[in-house]
Design an enzyme around this catalytic site. Structure first.
Site, PDB file in Angstrom:
ATOM      1  N   LYS A  11      23.746  -4.010 -28.364  1.00 38.62           N
ATOM      2  CA  LYS A  11      23.757  -3.557 -29.682  1.00 38.62           C
ATOM      3  C   LYS A  11      24.920  -2.523 -30.050  1.00 38.62           C
ATOM      4  CE  LYS A  11      18.792  -4.538 -30.583  1.00 38.62           C
ATOM      5  NZ  LYS A  11      17.407  -4.047 -31.137  1.00 38.62           N
ATOM      6  N   TYR A  51      17.264 -12.544 -37.042  1.00 37.97           N
ATOM      7  CA  TYR A  51      15.984 -11.740 -37.035  1.00 37.97           C
ATOM      8  C   TYR A  51      15.167 -12.218 -38.235  1.00 37.97           C
ATOM      9  CZ  TYR A  51      17.330  -7.935 -33.664  1.00 37.97           C
ATOM     10  OH  TYR A  51      17.698  -7.590 -32.680  1.00 37.97           O
ATOM     11  N   ASN A 114      18.578   1.031 -30.492  1.00 39.48           N
ATOM     12  CA  ASN A 114      17.669   0.868 -28.942  1.00 39.48           C
ATOM     13  C   ASN A 114      18.447  -0.033 -28.063  1.00 39.48           C
ATOM     14  OD1 ASN A 114      16.937  -1.643 -30.155  1.00 39.48           O
ATOM     15  ND2 ASN A 114      14.905  -1.654 -29.923  1.00 39.48           N
ATOM     16  N   HIS A 117      19.021  -6.265 -27.209  1.00 37.71           N
ATOM     17  CA  HIS A 117      17.949  -7.132 -27.535  1.00 37.71           C
ATOM     18  C   HIS A 117      17.789  -7.929 -26.234  1.00 37.71           C
ATOM     19  CE1 HIS A 117      16.159 -10.374 -29.667  1.00 37.71           C
ATOM     20  NE2 HIS A 117      16.956 -11.235 -28.927  1.00 37.71           N
ATOM     21  N   GLU A 128      17.442 -18.915 -29.677  1.00 36.57           N
ATOM     22  CA  GLU A 128      18.720 -17.909 -29.795  1.00 36.57           C
ATOM     23  C   GLU A 128      20.167 -18.080 -29.298  1.00 36.57           C
ATOM     24  OE1 GLU A 128      15.296 -14.158 -30.447  1.00 36.57           O
ATOM     25  OE2 GLU A 128      16.722 -14.258 -28.772  1.00 36.57           O
TER      26      GLU A 128
HETATM   27  P1  RTP Z   1      14.508  -7.042 -29.780  1.00 32.86           P
HETATM   28  O1  RTP Z   1      14.078  -8.087 -30.380  1.00 32.86           O
HETATM   29  O2  RTP Z   1      15.788  -6.291 -30.293  1.00 32.86           O
HETATM   30  O3  RTP Z   1      14.744  -7.278 -28.245  1.00 32.86           O
HETATM   31  O4  RTP Z   1      13.511  -5.978 -29.741  1.00 32.86           O
HETATM   32  P2  RTP Z   1      11.685  -6.048 -29.103  1.00 32.86           P
HETATM   33  O5  RTP Z   1      11.629  -7.499 -28.826  1.00 32.86           O
HETATM   34  O6  RTP Z   1      11.559  -4.918 -28.355  1.00 32.86           O
HETATM   35  O7  RTP Z   1      11.379  -5.677 -30.565  1.00 32.86           O
HETATM   36  P3  RTP Z   1      10.977  -6.728 -31.946  1.00 32.86           P
HETATM   37  O8  RTP Z   1       9.514  -6.419 -32.270  1.00 32.86           O
HETATM   38  O9  RTP Z   1      11.293  -7.773 -31.702  1.00 32.86           O
HETATM   39  O10 RTP Z   1      11.696  -5.832 -33.163  1.00 32.86           O
HETATM   40  C1  RTP Z   1      13.263  -6.190 -33.360  1.00 32.86           C
HETATM   41  C2  RTP Z   1      13.953  -4.729 -33.483  1.00 32.86           C
HETATM   42  O11 RTP Z   1      13.451  -4.199 -34.602  1.00 32.86           O
HETATM   43  C3  RTP Z   1      13.423  -2.845 -34.521  1.00 32.86           C
HETATM   44  N1  RTP Z   1      12.059  -2.324 -34.768  1.00 32.86           N
HETATM   45  N2  RTP Z   1      11.858  -1.366 -35.660  1.00 32.86           N
HETATM   46  N3  RTP Z   1      10.650   1.003 -36.844  1.00 32.86           N
HETATM   47  C4  RTP Z   1       9.855  -0.075 -36.315  1.00 32.86           C
HETATM   48  O12 RTP Z   1       8.531   0.017 -36.183  1.00 32.86           O
HETATM   49  C5  RTP Z   1      10.440  -1.052 -35.638  1.00 32.86           C
HETATM   50  N4  RTP Z   1      10.030  -1.953 -34.911  1.00 32.86           N
HETATM   51  C6  RTP Z   1      10.964  -2.757 -34.486  1.00 32.86           C
HETATM   52  C7  RTP Z   1      13.946  -2.567 -33.135  1.00 32.86           C
HETATM   53  O13 RTP Z   1      15.120  -1.876 -33.290  1.00 32.86           O
HETATM   54  C8  RTP Z   1      13.705  -3.688 -32.456  1.00 32.86           C
HETATM   55  O14 RTP Z   1      14.473  -3.773 -31.260  1.00 32.86           O
HETATM   56 MG    MG Z   2      12.000  -9.076 -30.219  1.00 29.27          MG
END
Ligand code: RTP
Ligand code: MG
Length: 141
Positions: A11, A51, A114, A117, A128
């Protein structure tokens, strides 16, 4: 266990920190091979499309703004159990909860910024990878 592919994005925060090589080294040490790669500054439309599954979530706009704040490095990784292996390397979404030694524990500043991804399942990985790469841009190694 069959060979699997996953979609990985370094990212904008991690690109800005100049840790692309350190993150690639972790993939390679874990036995994941880069089978496709590109650097790109995503358009708003591309980030929103990528997204789309999160579009009703309260963090959606912040997520899109962050993902278009600078260039990213996008790659497809291949290896045994690649989806889970890559997610283990990334660590928890919130870097405060990420296990020591994971990419997010070491390089991420917040749940928004963070660092990386990773696809969350084999079927989403397929979609994806196709979102960012033509079939001719993904290589068998
Ligand atoms: P990613 O898709 O980026 O690999 O991350 P992830 O699976 O660990 O998390 P996901 O639930 O898919 O959420 C996508 C991205 O959205 C942001 N996020 N912010 N503020 C919040 O509560 C929150 N929750 C998610 C994060 O940057 C996450 O990587
Ligand atoms: Mg995710």
């Amino acid at each position: 266990m069959a060979l699997e592919r996953t979609l990985s994005i370094i990212k904008p925060d991690a690109v800005a920190k100049n840790v692309i090589g350190e993150i690639y080294a972790r993939f390679e040490k874990a036995g994941l091979k880069v089978v496709a790669a590109k650097m790109k500054h995503l358009s708003r439309k591309e980030a929103e499309g990528f997204y789309a599954v999160h579009r009703e979530r309260p963090f959606f706009n912040a997520l899109v703004e962050f993902m278009i704040s600078g260039p990213v490095i996008i790659q497809a990784l291949e290896g045994e159990n690649a989806v889970l292996k890559h997610r283990d390397l990334m660590g928890a979404t919130n870097p405060k909860e990420a296990a020591p030694g994971t990419i997010r524990a070491d390089f991420a500043d917040s749940i928004d910024a963070n660092a990386v991804h990773g696809s969350d399942a084999a079927d989403t990985a397929k979609n994806e990878i196709a979102y960012f790469f033509a079939e001719t841009e993904v290589f068998t190694r």
